[in-house]
Every structure is written in C-alpha cells, then in structure tokens.
Design an enzyme around this catalytic site. Sequence first.
Site, PDB file in Angstrom:
ATOM      1  N   LEU A 157      50.705  45.144  25.609  1.00 59.43           N
ATOM      2  CA  LEU A 157      50.561  43.744  25.166  1.00 59.43           C
ATOM      3  C   LEU A 157      49.093  43.409  24.917  1.00 59.43           C
ATOM      4  CD1 LEU A 157      49.248  41.851  27.606  1.00 59.43           C
ATOM      5  CD2 LEU A 157      51.537  42.027  28.533  1.00 59.43           C
ATOM      6  N   ASN A 215      43.771  52.554  23.788  1.00 53.67           N
ATOM      7  CA  ASN A 215      42.669  51.606  24.016  1.00 53.67           C
ATOM      8  C   ASN A 215      41.321  52.184  23.591  1.00 53.67           C
ATOM      9  OD1 ASN A 215      44.253  49.551  24.815  1.00 53.67           O
ATOM     10  ND2 ASN A 215      43.628  49.530  26.961  1.00 53.67           N
ATOM     11  N   PHE A 256      41.154  45.562  13.228  1.00 49.87           N
ATOM     12  CA  PHE A 256      40.175  46.025  14.215  1.00 49.87           C
ATOM     13  C   PHE A 256      38.891  46.583  13.620  1.00 49.87           C
ATOM     14  CE2 PHE A 256      40.790  46.077  18.780  1.00 49.87           C
ATOM     15  CZ  PHE A 256      41.917  45.289  18.847  1.00 49.87           C
ATOM     16  N   CYS A 267      40.534  45.112  29.760  1.00 52.61           N
ATOM     17  CA  CYS A 267      41.085  46.445  29.492  1.00 52.61           C
ATOM     18  C   CYS A 267      40.110  47.420  28.828  1.00 52.61           C
ATOM     19  CB  CYS A 267      42.339  46.318  28.639  1.00 52.61           C
ATOM     20  SG  CYS A 267      43.681  45.575  29.556  1.00 52.61           S
ATOM     21  N   LYS A 270      36.961  48.696  30.892  1.00 48.37           N
ATOM     22  CA  LYS A 270      37.294  49.510  32.071  1.00 48.37           C
ATOM     23  C   LYS A 270      38.042  50.785  31.682  1.00 48.37           C
ATOM     24  CE  LYS A 270      41.681  47.733  33.918  1.00 48.37           C
ATOM     25  NZ  LYS A 270      42.532  48.844  33.583  1.00 48.37           N
ATOM     26  N   ARG A 335      36.807  37.830  31.459  1.00 48.77           N
ATOM     27  CA  ARG A 335      36.351  39.089  32.052  1.00 48.77           C
ATOM     28  C   ARG A 335      35.591  39.907  30.997  1.00 48.77           C
ATOM     29  NH1 ARG A 335      41.904  40.885  35.057  1.00 48.77           N
ATOM     30  NH2 ARG A 335      42.819  39.818  33.281  1.00 48.77           N
TER      31      ARG A 335
HETATM   32  P1  NAD Z   1      45.630  41.162  37.166  1.00 52.44           P
HETATM   33  O1  NAD Z   1      44.385  41.471  37.871  1.00 52.44           O
HETATM   34  O2  NAD Z   1      45.736  39.959  36.271  1.00 52.44           O
HETATM   35  O3  NAD Z   1      46.815  41.049  38.233  1.00 52.44           O
HETATM   36  C1  NAD Z   1      47.095  41.989  39.216  1.00 52.44           C
HETATM   37  C2  NAD Z   1      47.947  41.317  40.303  1.00 52.44           C
HETATM   38  O4  NAD Z   1      48.353  42.292  41.247  1.00 52.44           O
HETATM   39  C3  NAD Z   1      47.203  40.233  41.070  1.00 52.44           C
HETATM   40  O5  NAD Z   1      47.951  39.016  41.044  1.00 52.44           O
HETATM   41  C4  NAD Z   1      47.130  40.809  42.501  1.00 52.44           C
HETATM   42  O6  NAD Z   1      47.180  39.805  43.513  1.00 52.44           O
HETATM   43  C5  NAD Z   1      48.372  41.672  42.521  1.00 52.44           C
HETATM   44  N1  NAD Z   1      48.405  42.680  43.587  1.00 52.44           N
HETATM   45  C6  NAD Z   1      47.401  43.457  44.070  1.00 52.44           C
HETATM   46  N2  NAD Z   1      47.860  44.253  45.067  1.00 52.44           N
HETATM   47  C7  NAD Z   1      49.181  43.985  45.200  1.00 52.44           C
HETATM   48  C8  NAD Z   1      50.216  44.483  46.040  1.00 52.44           C
HETATM   49  N3  NAD Z   1      49.975  45.442  46.954  1.00 52.44           N
HETATM   50  N4  NAD Z   1      51.449  43.978  45.924  1.00 52.44           N
HETATM   51  C9  NAD Z   1      51.721  43.025  45.015  1.00 52.44           C
HETATM   52  N5  NAD Z   1      50.785  42.503  44.196  1.00 52.44           N
HETATM   53  C10 NAD Z   1      49.543  42.983  44.276  1.00 52.44           C
HETATM   54  O7  NAD Z   1      45.996  42.458  36.337  1.00 52.44           O
HETATM   55  P2  NAD Z   1      46.584  42.594  34.842  1.00 52.44           P
HETATM   56  O8  NAD Z   1      45.585  42.138  33.839  1.00 52.44           O
HETATM   57  O9  NAD Z   1      47.969  42.054  34.805  1.00 52.44           O
HETATM   58  O10 NAD Z   1      46.645  44.186  34.753  1.00 52.44           O
HETATM   59  C11 NAD Z   1      47.563  44.945  35.506  1.00 52.44           C
HETATM   60  C12 NAD Z   1      47.538  46.361  34.970  1.00 52.44           C
HETATM   61  O11 NAD Z   1      48.013  46.385  33.628  1.00 52.44           O
HETATM   62  C13 NAD Z   1      46.158  47.007  34.929  1.00 52.44           C
HETATM   63  O12 NAD Z   1      46.280  48.364  35.200  1.00 52.44           O
HETATM   64  C14 NAD Z   1      45.717  46.784  33.501  1.00 52.44           C
HETATM   65  O13 NAD Z   1      44.785  47.751  33.079  1.00 52.44           O
HETATM   66  C15 NAD Z   1      47.025  46.941  32.759  1.00 52.44           C
HETATM   67  N6  NAD Z   1      47.092  46.237  31.478  1.00 52.44           N
HETATM   68  C16 NAD Z   1      46.537  45.015  31.310  1.00 52.44           C
HETATM   69  C17 NAD Z   1      46.641  44.362  30.092  1.00 52.44           C
HETATM   70  C18 NAD Z   1      46.006  43.013  29.885  1.00 52.44           C
HETATM   71  O14 NAD Z   1      45.875  42.616  28.715  1.00 52.44           O
HETATM   72  N7  NAD Z   1      45.630  42.293  30.908  1.00 52.44           N
HETATM   73  C19 NAD Z   1      47.311  44.977  29.020  1.00 52.44           C
HETATM   74  C20 NAD Z   1      47.903  46.210  29.230  1.00 52.44           C
HETATM   75  C21 NAD Z   1      47.783  46.843  30.465  1.00 52.44           C
END
Ligand code: NAD
Length: 443
Positions: A157, A215, A256, A267, A270, A335
């Site tokens: 996404l 990415n 892009f 994303c 990192k 971020r």
């Molecule tokens: P985020 O930081 O917004 O949210 C992570 C959540 O996990 C937080 O609410 C935190 O409290 C919770 N958490 C931590 N430890 C936990 C546990 N033990 N049990 C339950 N909850 C717990 O992260 P995000 O942006 O949603 O990203 C999540 C993953 O998806 C990452 O690996 C990221 O790289 C990947 N990702 C993100 C995006 C994006 O656009 N944000 C897109 C694709 C993939």
Amino acid sequence: MNLTVFGIGYVGLVQAAVLAEVGHQVVCVDVDEKKVERLNQGLVPIFEPGLEALVKENHAAGRIKFTTDAAAGVKHGEIQMIAVGTPPGEDGSADLKYVLAVAETIGREMDSPKIVVGKSTVPVGTCEKVKAKIAETLKARGREDLAFDVASNPEFLKEGSAVADCMKPDRIIVGTNSEDTEAVMRELYAPFNRNHEKMIVMDVRSAEFTKYAANCMLATKISFMNEMANLAEELGADIEEVRKGIGSDPRIGYHFIYPGLGYGGSCFPKDVRALIKTAEGVKFDAKLLRAVEERNNAQKSVLFDKVNRYFKGNLKGKTFALWGLAFKPNTDDMREAPARVLMEALWQAGAKVQAYDPEAMQECQAIYGLRDDLLLCGTKEAALRGADALLIATEWKSFRAPSFDAVKDALTTPVIFDGRNLYDPKVIARHGIEYFSIGRMAA
Ligand code: NAD
C-alpha cells in the site's frame, strides 16, 4: 474467516479495516493501550482518505475489534497476521524485536493450528526466524503437537491512497511452499481477486525479497531523477522538459520520475538502508543502493542551499513561509520528511518558519512542540504574511494554483523556492515573482 492482526499501525489498521469490510471477522491487537482505547471510542489515529468511515462502520457492525489482550487475539484467528513495525536498528538493519515478540506470544497462547502471516517488511530469512521462535516456545510448553505454518505476505500500500490500494491491490504476493497455506490465503483474499488473477505465489524468501526490491527500485528512480535534475541545472537544461521526454518511452514511463527534495516516509529510507545492511551480511557490496541513499540525503538540503545562497548566507532573523510538512500529499506522516530537514536547517541558521500543511499540523506540533521559531498557521495564506520568501516542500493539490498576486503582496521579498516544481516559471515571472525550483533555471 477469523483473522487476527498484530500491530494497529498504518498497515495493520488499513488491512484489517479492508478485510473486515468484505466480511472477515478481524481482531486487532496492539500493545499501545491509548491507541486501542481511542479506536474503541471511534478515534482513528492516522489520516488516510476513506479510513475513518471504514473503521467506524466495521467496528459498529462488530466485524473489527480492537484489544490489547494478545491471548484472546491468538485464540481468535486461524490466520495470525504480523503487521508490527520493523524500525531501523542502530546500524540501519531492520529491528525484528517486535516481530519476534509477536511470534513468541503466538507460540505461548495458541491452542489450535495457526497460519502465521508476515505482513511487515522484513529481511529475507525472517519468516524462518518467526517459525523457529514459535517452535521453541511451543516446545517449552510441551505442545509440539500444535501445527502451524509461516507465510510471507508483504504489503504494497501507498500512504495517501492506502485504502484504495488495499481494496484494489495491483498484486497479492504470497510466499509459501505449502498448498494448504496457499489455499487459505486464496480464500482470505478472494474478494480482491475477482477481476483478474492478482495473486503471485512464490517461495518465502523470494516474497520477502520482493518487497525490498520494489521499494529500492522506486527509491532508485527518485534518486536517479534528482541526480539528473541537479545536473540539468549545471548544464542549463530544464528537467521538466527532460522528464516528459524520457517518460514518453514506455520502458521508462511517467511514474516516479518527478524531481524534488528526496524521498521520505516510513518505508523507502529505512528499507534502502536495511537492504544495504542485508547485503553487507552476505558480503555483497550494494554499490547502487549506497549511491541512492547518498543522493537522497544530499537532496534534502538542496532547497535550503538555494535559499541560503539567495540571501547570501544571512538568514538570521528572517522568516520563511513553508507550505507542506508531510513527506508527501494526502498523509499527515512526517517521518523522514524533507520538510523537517529544511526547517531544522533554517532554525540552525537563525531563521523562523511560518508553516502550513492541510493535514500534518498536529503531527508537526507533536514532533517539535512549542518553539519561538515555529508558527503553525491555519491557512496557506496566513503562513505568507510578512514572510521573506515562500518555500514549498510538499505537492498538495491545494498549493497548485494560488493567487500569485496575493503571494507577492504578502511576502516581504517576492521570491518562491519550490521543492516540487509546481509552477510554470514563465507564469511566475509574469507576476513579478522570482522563482527557484529543482532542475530548472530561474526564468
Ligand atoms: P507503525 O509504526 O505505524 O505501527 C506499528 C504498530 O505495531 C504500532 O501501533 C505498535 O504499537 C504495534 N506493536 C508493536 N509491538 C507490538 C506487539 N508486540 N503486539 C502488537 N502490536 C505491537 O507501522 P506501519 O507503518 O504500519 O508499518 C508496519 C510494517 O509494515 C513495517 O514493517 C513497515 O515497513 C511495513 N509497511 C509499511 C507501509 C507504510 O506505508 N507505512 C507500507 C508497506 C509496508
């Protein structure tokens, strides 16, 4: 189907809401008590088009539940989706402590067979670590009889269109060697796979790597274009003309290849760093990725350098209007946003910032708190009042066609520094405003 999602962040919340919308019963578990409490009161913690209504409707219909009770979460879902954060550790590699903590919880609490799905972006080999952690925890409980499998299902996404992306995914990548797991994943995503086949099934390691490769490819396109833009300035060429010229080649395409202030967000930065670290781990020198990162870091300072040169290094006591704080439009996410690097450099030089962003004002306040050199303004016009110049860091739609006469009247010096190439230099010149953008000569 019964599904449990660990981590109610961007990815977890959007996926959970979309999967609930098509009829799955979703329990979302997070360790953040405040977040869970607020969600149960109908307060959605992030801005994302369409998300709030989706969450509220499905919550009211009982299809999505929010809890901190991990044990209840594990009991609920035949599928356990791990969507927690994988932030960079000190050396830039992905920190897996949250992912492995969830794996341990699943191993500790499960009492029926489970399919564990890695949704977070994780280095190649992580699903194997998750598997080992669950197996070890089950062994300690004397419950090796409980069957489970671990699949990779990376998320693609885009922030700003996350709901639409999950409702109509370009592709659904599933990494598994198990036919049973594949069948369950097909059932989970069947509502999104009606128009044509979107599911691409592969081995687990390839699925994990696909996310990083995607990415890093996108980050490479951005850094490449920024490099071309900087070179175009030196050569007296206009990168916007060049962009159209190369984008017309279907092998390159128009997506892009916008020059700007570099990529930010949670994303790309990192994930590029993490893949460089992963490569180092296997003694592979990722020369291209290192250059992509280096170009990006330098690009975030390009607008400040232009401002500093224009004012001959004398920024102390000056005030700058800043339009755009989020790392990209349609999100409040700041971020690694280029706007942060810009603001911090301006403050360092003794200047003040009057900022406006349609969605990221609260986020900015939360990051920087109250400070004398930051004024958060209610409108883009208010940010201009009495400022020495206008700086643009995010390409929000509402910035695209301002009243240039009003901009000129409000500014002490009629000059715009545009980090997103929103305007036609000839139009700006007609309004008697000086204009500096990326990869184009001043008109
Ligand atoms: P985020 O930081 O917004 O949210 C992570 C959540 O996990 C937080 O609410 C935190 O409290 C919770 N958490 C931590 N430890 C936990 C546990 N033990 N049990 C339950 N909850 C717990 O992260 P995000 O942006 O949603 O990203 C999540 C993953 O998806 C990452 O690996 C990221 O790289 C990947 N990702 C993100 C995006 C994006 O656009 N944000 C897109 C694709 C993939």
